[in-house]
Motif scaffolding. Structure first.
Motif, PDB file in Angstrom:
ATOM      1  N   ALA A 107       1.440   4.485   0.057  1.00  0.00           N
ATOM      2  CA  ALA A 107       0.629   4.079  -0.924  1.00  0.00           C
ATOM      3  C   ALA A 107       0.097   2.614  -1.073  1.00  0.00           C
ATOM      4  CB  ALA A 107       1.466   4.571  -2.361  1.00  0.00           C
ATOM      5  N   VAL A 108       1.032   1.818  -0.972  1.00  0.00           N
ATOM      6  CA  VAL A 108       0.437   0.316  -0.793  1.00  0.00           C
ATOM      7  C   VAL A 108      -0.628   0.104   0.055  1.00  0.00           C
ATOM      8  CG1 VAL A 108       1.232  -1.940  -0.765  1.00  0.00           C
ATOM      9  CG2 VAL A 108       2.463  -0.411  -2.027  1.00  0.00           C
ATOM     10  N   LEU A 109      -0.075   0.591   1.385  1.00  0.00           N
ATOM     11  CA  LEU A 109      -1.187   0.442   2.320  1.00  0.00           C
ATOM     12  C   LEU A 109      -2.507   1.033   2.074  1.00  0.00           C
ATOM     13  CD1 LEU A 109      -1.441  -0.629   5.350  1.00  0.00           C
ATOM     14  CD2 LEU A 109      -0.485   1.260   6.192  1.00  0.00           C
ATOM     15  N   ALA A 110      -2.528   2.391   1.690  1.00  0.00           N
ATOM     16  CA  ALA A 110      -3.746   2.814   1.285  1.00  0.00           C
ATOM     17  C   ALA A 110      -4.737   2.164   0.207  1.00  0.00           C
ATOM     18  CB  ALA A 110      -3.487   4.151   0.899  1.00  0.00           C
ATOM     19  N   LYS A 111      -3.723   1.495  -0.782  1.00  0.00           N
ATOM     20  CA  LYS A 111      -4.461   0.884  -1.616  1.00  0.00           C
ATOM     21  C   LYS A 111      -5.120  -0.555  -1.240  1.00  0.00           C
ATOM     22  CE  LYS A 111      -1.630   2.525  -5.668  1.00  0.00           C
ATOM     23  NZ  LYS A 111      -0.694   2.045  -6.563  1.00  0.00           N
ATOM     24  N   LEU A 112      -4.305  -1.063  -0.413  1.00  0.00           N
ATOM     25  CA  LEU A 112      -4.810  -2.118   0.659  1.00  0.00           C
ATOM     26  C   LEU A 112      -6.007  -2.290   1.271  1.00  0.00           C
ATOM     27  CD1 LEU A 112      -3.786  -5.310   0.646  1.00  0.00           C
ATOM     28  CD2 LEU A 112      -2.588  -4.575   2.837  1.00  0.00           C
ATOM     29  N   ASN A 113      -6.090  -0.991   1.857  1.00  0.00           N
ATOM     30  CA  ASN A 113      -7.136  -0.677   2.747  1.00  0.00           C
ATOM     31  C   ASN A 113      -8.451  -0.605   1.811  1.00  0.00           C
ATOM     32  OD1 ASN A 113      -7.146  -0.569   5.794  1.00  0.00           O
ATOM     33  ND2 ASN A 113      -5.473   0.885   5.333  1.00  0.00           N
TER      34      ASN A 113
END
Length: 232
Positions: free
Chosen positions: A101-107
């Protein structure tokens, strides 16, 4: 470096200082001229950023100004990716989901060239974890968060089972195993428990009588003293 990135870097730098900082220090940190610092300060003020100036002292950001994640540099992005990659590999389903989830938000908020860096990086964290019950790991984390006692059936190295009432306060993620630090009522002292050796676990609603930060500090002091004694 574009001027917009320079302005964001200046904002980030101002946030690091709790007290006024001179234009000379800012210029040295940003590797630009003092004249550029003065110009950029005025530009930020024109955009609504509240920056105070004190004669002889310097500049200070008077109100917290939330910076978007796009101010991350390439090394910071790689560090975050490596940490998230490690989290995605540990035997804890909640952390795996959180890392994705954090990686998706970062992207979603990073500029295109930074997204490309994330896609192309070959940095990886590789750990072979001992098999554990992932639901049990999550229960231990929950107990630590809520500061409640747990009851476990624990198998020692000789596979002897004992029932323990524990005050869990810390988890350590080592090379291939997860280790719980807790106060053990049976032994009346601090003990370490490998999560892969816990056979059963039940959460109670009973708070243990100390804050987890206090237990951690007491345990840490004890461990440091023990390590010092062993060296001597």
């Amino acid at each position: 470096m574009s001027r917009s990135i320079r302005l964001l870097n200046l904002l980030q730098l101002l946030r690091e200082y709790r007290y006024p900082v001179t234009a000379q220090v800012l210029a040295e940190r940003l590797q630009i001229s003092q004249r550029s610092v003065y110009r950029d300060i005025e530009t930020l003020r024109d955009q609504g950023v509240n920056i105070d100036a004190a004669a002889g002292l310097g500049f200070q950001l008077k109100e917290d100004f939330l910076l978007p994640p796009m101010t991350l540099n390439e090394t910071e992005i790689e560090a975050i990716f490596l940490a998230l990659n490690w989290l995605n590999d540990i035997p804890d389903q909640a952390f795996k989901s959180a890392s994705k989830a954090v990686l998706a938000k970062l992207n979603a908020v990073l500029p295109e060239h930074c997204q490309h860096l994330l896609e192309q990086t070959t940095l990886r964290s590789i750990t072979a974890w001992l098999p554990v019950n992932e639901m049990l790991v999550e229960q231990v984390r929950l107990a630590i968060r809520q500061q409640v006692k747990i009851t476990v059936d624990y198998a020692d190295e000789q596979q002897r089972i004992s029932s323990r009432v524990l005050w869990p306060f810390a988890l350590g993620y080592f090379n291939d195993r997860i280790v719980l630090a807790a106060w053990c009522e049976l032994r009346d002292g601090f003990r370490h428990f490998r999560i892969d050796r816990i056979q059963q676990l039940s959460l109670s609603q009973e708070l243990y009588p100390q804050f987890k930060q206090q237990l951690f500090q007491q345990w840490w002091t004890q461990e440091v003293c023990r390590a010092t004694t062993d060296k001597n």
